[in-house]
Design a protein around this motif. Structure first.
Motif, PDB file in Angstrom:
ATOM      1  N   TRP A 103       0.760  -1.170   0.138  1.00 51.19           N
ATOM      2  CA  TRP A 103      -0.068   0.024   0.122  1.00 51.19           C
ATOM      3  C   TRP A 103       0.787   1.223  -0.123  1.00 51.19           C
ATOM      4  O   TRP A 103       0.615   2.230  -0.941  1.00 51.19           O
ATOM      5  N   PHE A 104       1.687   1.289   0.943  1.00 50.42           N
ATOM      6  CA  PHE A 104       2.577   2.444   1.052  1.00 50.42           C
ATOM      7  C   PHE A 104       3.601   2.521  -0.174  1.00 50.42           C
ATOM      8  O   PHE A 104       3.912   3.707  -0.505  1.00 50.42           O
ATOM      9  N   GLU A 105       4.224   1.438  -0.839  1.00 53.61           N
ATOM     10  CA  GLU A 105       4.861   1.663  -1.749  1.00 53.61           C
ATOM     11  C   GLU A 105       4.135   2.151  -2.911  1.00 53.61           C
ATOM     12  O   GLU A 105       4.594   2.804  -3.748  1.00 53.61           O
ATOM     13  N   GLY A 106       2.835   1.691  -3.085  1.00 48.27           N
ATOM     14  CA  GLY A 106       1.891   2.216  -4.065  1.00 48.27           C
ATOM     15  C   GLY A 106       1.701   3.633  -4.211  1.00 48.27           C
ATOM     16  O   GLY A 106       1.407   4.272  -5.105  1.00 48.27           O
ATOM     17  N   LYS A 107       1.819   4.354  -2.670  1.00 49.24           N
ATOM     18  CA  LYS A 107       1.679   5.645  -2.658  1.00 49.24           C
ATOM     19  C   LYS A 107       2.912   6.373  -2.887  1.00 49.24           C
ATOM     20  O   LYS A 107       2.940   7.607  -2.402  1.00 49.24           O
ATOM     21  N   SER A 108       4.022   5.702  -3.284  1.00 48.79           N
ATOM     22  CA  SER A 108       5.421   6.197  -3.492  1.00 48.79           C
ATOM     23  C   SER A 108       5.890   6.702  -1.964  1.00 48.79           C
ATOM     24  O   SER A 108       6.798   7.925  -1.995  1.00 48.79           O
ATOM     25  N   LYS A 109       5.575   6.210  -0.709  1.00 50.89           N
ATOM     26  CA  LYS A 109       6.238   6.478   0.464  1.00 50.89           C
ATOM     27  C   LYS A 109       7.416   5.635   0.540  1.00 50.89           C
ATOM     28  O   LYS A 109       7.668   4.463   0.187  1.00 50.89           O
ATOM     29  N   ARG A 110       8.624   6.230   0.989  1.00 51.22           N
ATOM     30  CA  ARG A 110       9.808   5.630   1.183  1.00 51.22           C
ATOM     31  C   ARG A 110       9.595   4.812   2.422  1.00 51.22           C
ATOM     32  O   ARG A 110       9.536   5.161   3.600  1.00 51.22           O
ATOM     33  N   ILE A 111      10.223   3.535   2.143  1.00 49.08           N
ATOM     34  CA  ILE A 111      10.213   2.491   3.195  1.00 49.08           C
ATOM     35  C   ILE A 111      11.656   2.435   3.756  1.00 49.08           C
ATOM     36  O   ILE A 111      12.385   2.246   2.873  1.00 49.08           O
ATOM     37  N   LEU A 112      12.011   2.645   4.900  1.00 53.48           N
ATOM     38  CA  LEU A 112      13.194   2.591   5.458  1.00 53.48           C
ATOM     39  C   LEU A 112      13.827   1.329   5.959  1.00 53.48           C
ATOM     40  O   LEU A 112      13.501   0.762   6.845  1.00 53.48           O
ATOM     41  N   GLY A 113      14.349   0.560   5.016  1.00 51.90           N
ATOM     42  CA  GLY A 113      14.865  -0.758   5.344  1.00 51.90           C
ATOM     43  C   GLY A 113      13.975  -2.042   5.182  1.00 51.90           C
ATOM     44  O   GLY A 113      12.717  -1.742   4.795  1.00 51.90           O
ATOM     45  N   PRO A 114      14.204  -3.135   5.277  1.00 53.35           N
ATOM     46  CA  PRO A 114      13.412  -4.356   4.996  1.00 53.35           C
ATOM     47  C   PRO A 114      12.447  -4.413   6.292  1.00 53.35           C
ATOM     48  O   PRO A 114      12.655  -3.739   7.436  1.00 53.35           O
ATOM     49  N   THR A 115      11.388  -5.370   5.851  1.00 54.99           N
ATOM     50  CA  THR A 115      10.401  -5.458   6.993  1.00 54.99           C
ATOM     51  C   THR A 115      11.140  -6.574   8.029  1.00 54.99           C
ATOM     52  O   THR A 115      12.014  -7.582   7.647  1.00 54.99           O
ATOM     53  N   ARG A 116      11.133  -6.374   9.041  1.00 54.46           N
ATOM     54  CA  ARG A 116      11.702  -7.093  10.305  1.00 54.46           C
ATOM     55  C   ARG A 116      11.079  -7.411  11.728  1.00 54.46           C
ATOM     56  O   ARG A 116       9.924  -6.625  11.660  1.00 54.46           O
ATOM     57  N   ILE A 117      11.610  -8.052  12.365  1.00 52.47           N
ATOM     58  CA  ILE A 117      10.780  -8.276  13.738  1.00 52.47           C
ATOM     59  C   ILE A 117      11.105  -7.394  14.689  1.00 52.47           C
ATOM     60  O   ILE A 117      12.263  -6.890  14.937  1.00 52.47           O
ATOM     61  N   GLY A 118      10.052  -6.663  15.188  1.00 54.99           N
ATOM     62  CA  GLY A 118      10.337  -5.614  16.235  1.00 54.99           C
ATOM     63  C   GLY A 118      10.101  -6.079  17.600  1.00 54.99           C
ATOM     64  O   GLY A 118      10.376  -7.078  17.984  1.00 54.99           O
ATOM     65  N   ALA A 119      10.027  -5.075  18.441  1.00 56.18           N
ATOM     66  CA  ALA A 119      10.195  -5.284  20.093  1.00 56.18           C
ATOM     67  C   ALA A 119       8.933  -6.120  20.608  1.00 56.18           C
ATOM     68  O   ALA A 119       9.083  -6.782  21.498  1.00 56.18           O
ATOM     69  N   HIS A 120       7.737  -6.060  19.849  1.00 59.92           N
ATOM     70  CA  HIS A 120       6.757  -6.705  20.205  1.00 59.92           C
ATOM     71  C   HIS A 120       6.856  -8.240  19.572  1.00 59.92           C
ATOM     72  O   HIS A 120       5.840  -9.021  19.898  1.00 59.92           O
ATOM     73  N   GLY A 121       7.854  -8.556  18.913  1.00 55.18           N
ATOM     74  CA  GLY A 121       7.867  -9.941  18.413  1.00 55.18           C
ATOM     75  C   GLY A 121       7.102 -10.053  16.825  1.00 55.18           C
ATOM     76  O   GLY A 121       6.841 -11.173  16.810  1.00 55.18           O
ATOM     77  N   THR A 122       6.575  -9.029  16.430  1.00 57.54           N
ATOM     78  CA  THR A 122       5.718  -9.163  15.129  1.00 57.54           C
ATOM     79  C   THR A 122       6.536  -8.203  14.012  1.00 57.54           C
ATOM     80  O   THR A 122       7.438  -7.247  14.392  1.00 57.54           O
ATOM     81  N   PRO A 123       6.171  -8.617  12.738  1.00 51.61           N
ATOM     82  CA  PRO A 123       7.008  -7.611  11.897  1.00 51.61           C
ATOM     83  C   PRO A 123       6.534  -6.234  11.845  1.00 51.61           C
ATOM     84  O   PRO A 123       5.629  -5.737  12.037  1.00 51.61           O
ATOM     85  N   ILE A 124       7.498  -5.477  11.445  1.00 57.29           N
ATOM     86  CA  ILE A 124       7.433  -3.876  11.441  1.00 57.29           C
ATOM     87  C   ILE A 124       8.281  -3.430  10.277  1.00 57.29           C
ATOM     88  O   ILE A 124       9.062  -4.140   9.599  1.00 57.29           O
ATOM     89  N   PHE A 125       7.845  -2.260   9.692  1.00 52.32           N
ATOM     90  CA  PHE A 125       8.857  -1.612   8.919  1.00 52.32           C
ATOM     91  C   PHE A 125       8.624  -0.185   9.216  1.00 52.32           C
ATOM     92  O   PHE A 125       7.620   0.323  10.048  1.00 52.32           O
ATOM     93  N   PHE A 126       9.397   0.931   8.943  1.00 54.39           N
ATOM     94  CA  PHE A 126       9.402   2.304   9.201  1.00 54.39           C
ATOM     95  C   PHE A 126       9.247   2.975   7.788  1.00 54.39           C
ATOM     96  O   PHE A 126       9.722   2.677   6.680  1.00 54.39           O
ATOM     97  N   LEU A 127       8.503   4.216   7.984  1.00 58.89           N
ATOM     98  CA  LEU A 127       8.277   4.964   6.858  1.00 58.89           C
ATOM     99  C   LEU A 127       9.110   6.464   6.973  1.00 58.89           C
ATOM    100  O   LEU A 127       8.974   7.117   8.247  1.00 58.89           O
TER     101      LEU A 127
END
Length: 151
Positions: A103-127
């Protein structure tokens, strides 16, 4: 994609211990998790639980305290500009992290790095903040019901 609840507000701090004292003694926090290291993300983390609208602690939005893990921590630049610390990011839950990323890629939003596991133990990414009204924005997949959401 559908926006979920505000999971947490990330607060960068030069000292988690000092910040814990602040949230406990000044703000009246009654439940704060033990700090833990996330060396793969370059931070030490703990969560301050806030109450929901009924007053039940641990059901509201959390405050994520983040301290640099070492000299290579990605929050060192933020703390160099804000030596006392401060709001670092906001984190929203989504049901499907891959759908959200598309969704965010389709809106041309810059994603910082790959999807990874965050502090809650679930997948995350940053914009990138420049694409998100000046706010570093974390997108987090909602934890399965049996896992909870880090509360």
């Amino acid at each position: 994609m559908r926006l979920g609840r505000l999971n947490h507000i990330g607060v960068a701090t030069p000292s988690i211990a000092d910040s814990i004292r602040y949230y406990r003694d000044t703000m009246g926090a009654v439940r704060i998790t033990e700090p833990f290291d996330l060396p793969e993300q370059g931070v030490k983390v703990c969560f301050v639980d806030t109450p929901d609208s009924t007053g039940e602690v641990g059901k509201g939005t959390q405050i994520e305290l983040i301290e640099p893990y070492d000299e290579s921590s990605p929050i060192n630049n933020f703390l160099a500009k804000n030596p006392a610390g401060g709001q670092h990011h906001v984190c929203y839950e989504v049901e499907d992290i891959e759908q959200a990323r598309e969704w965010f890629e389709g809106k041309s939003k810059r994603i910082l790095g790959p999807t990874r596991i965050g502090a809650h133990g679930t997948p995350i990414f940053f914009l990138h903040p420049k694409d998100m009204m000046g706010q570093l924005t974390e997108i987090m997949e909602t934890a399965p019901k049996d896992q909870g959401s880090g509360h």
